[in-house]
Scaffold this motif. Structure first.
Motif, short mmCIF file in Angstrom:
data_model
loop_
_atom_site.label_atom_id
_atom_site.label_comp_id
_atom_site.label_asym_id
_atom_site.label_seq_id
_atom_site.Cartn_x
_atom_site.Cartn_y
_atom_site.Cartn_z
N UNK A 167 0.80 -1.23 0.00
CA UNK A 167 0.00 0.00 0.00
C UNK A 167 0.83 1.27 0.00
N UNK A 168 1.88 1.31 0.80
CA UNK A 168 2.69 2.53 0.96
C UNK A 168 4.16 2.18 1.07
N UNK A 169 4.98 3.15 0.66
CA UNK A 169 6.42 3.08 0.84
C UNK A 169 6.86 4.42 1.42
N UNK A 170 7.85 4.38 2.27
CA UNK A 170 8.40 5.62 2.82
C UNK A 170 9.90 5.47 2.94
N UNK A 171 10.62 6.34 2.27
CA UNK A 171 12.07 6.41 2.40
C UNK A 171 12.35 7.53 3.40
#
Length: 186
Positions: A167-171
């Protein structure tokens, strides 16, 4: 002769500015929606990697086997971290608190340590976490890249739905507002 030097100097300045811009962008935190990988510059096999993620297993710091398939049916926040990464260790207490507050709500947090097992064990003895930790080792970098972390930087977090969909990615470092958004994914 003077004109040629000016052209070379201008070309070098443009290349320097472009390189500095790319470096600045690369090391800034980014949050992207997995639903729009092409727009986020994340074209690739993240969908296939998401599917194969569920067949993986990792050792825990105490030597037990931790199967990713055991987390199916829950919203799963996976955080790639390392003991040598300052933003990683800064966000772990926030992730631990988030897990404790939401574990009864069908939400699971998993830390995948991209680090030496001995360093992780030592770190966890001094600062225990309530959520499971898997020992991904250096292979964790490649796994994070397959999930959309093109630069391979840390920290990196992904959120899977209860059905296993990415659903989501965060770097970059997780913020309280990220966690609040992810908690509503139930």
């Amino acid at each position: 002769m003077n004109r040629r030097n000016m052209l070379y100097g201008a070309a070098a300045a443009i290349a320097g500015v472009a390189g500095a811009s790319v470096a600045w962008w690369k090391f800034q935190p980014h949050s992207v929606e997995a639903a729009a990988p092409a727009e986020a510059g994340l074209v690739g096999s993240a969908g296939n990697a998401s599917d194969s993620f569920w067949s993986l297993s990792f050792d825990t710091p105490d030597g037990k086997n931790l199967s990713m398939s055991s987390f199916r049916g829950k919203v799963l926040l996976v955080n790639f971290w390392a003991t040598w990464c300052p933003p990683c260790v800064e966000e772990l207490p926030l992730l631990d608190y988030f897990f404790q507050e939401n574990k009864e709500k069908n939400l699971q947090v998993l830390g995948l340590a991209v680090d030496q097992p001995s360093a992780v064990r030592t770190w966890l003895q001094a600062r225990p976490l309530h959520f499971p930790v898997g020992m991904a080792g250096l292979g964790g970098t490649e796994l994070s890249k397959s999930l959309g972390n093109i630069a391979g930087g840390l920290p990196f977090s992904v959120v899977f739905s209860a059905t296993g969909e990415l659903l989501h990615r965060k770097i970059g470092k997780v913020l309280p507002e990220d966690l609040a958004q992810w908690a509503r994914l139930q």
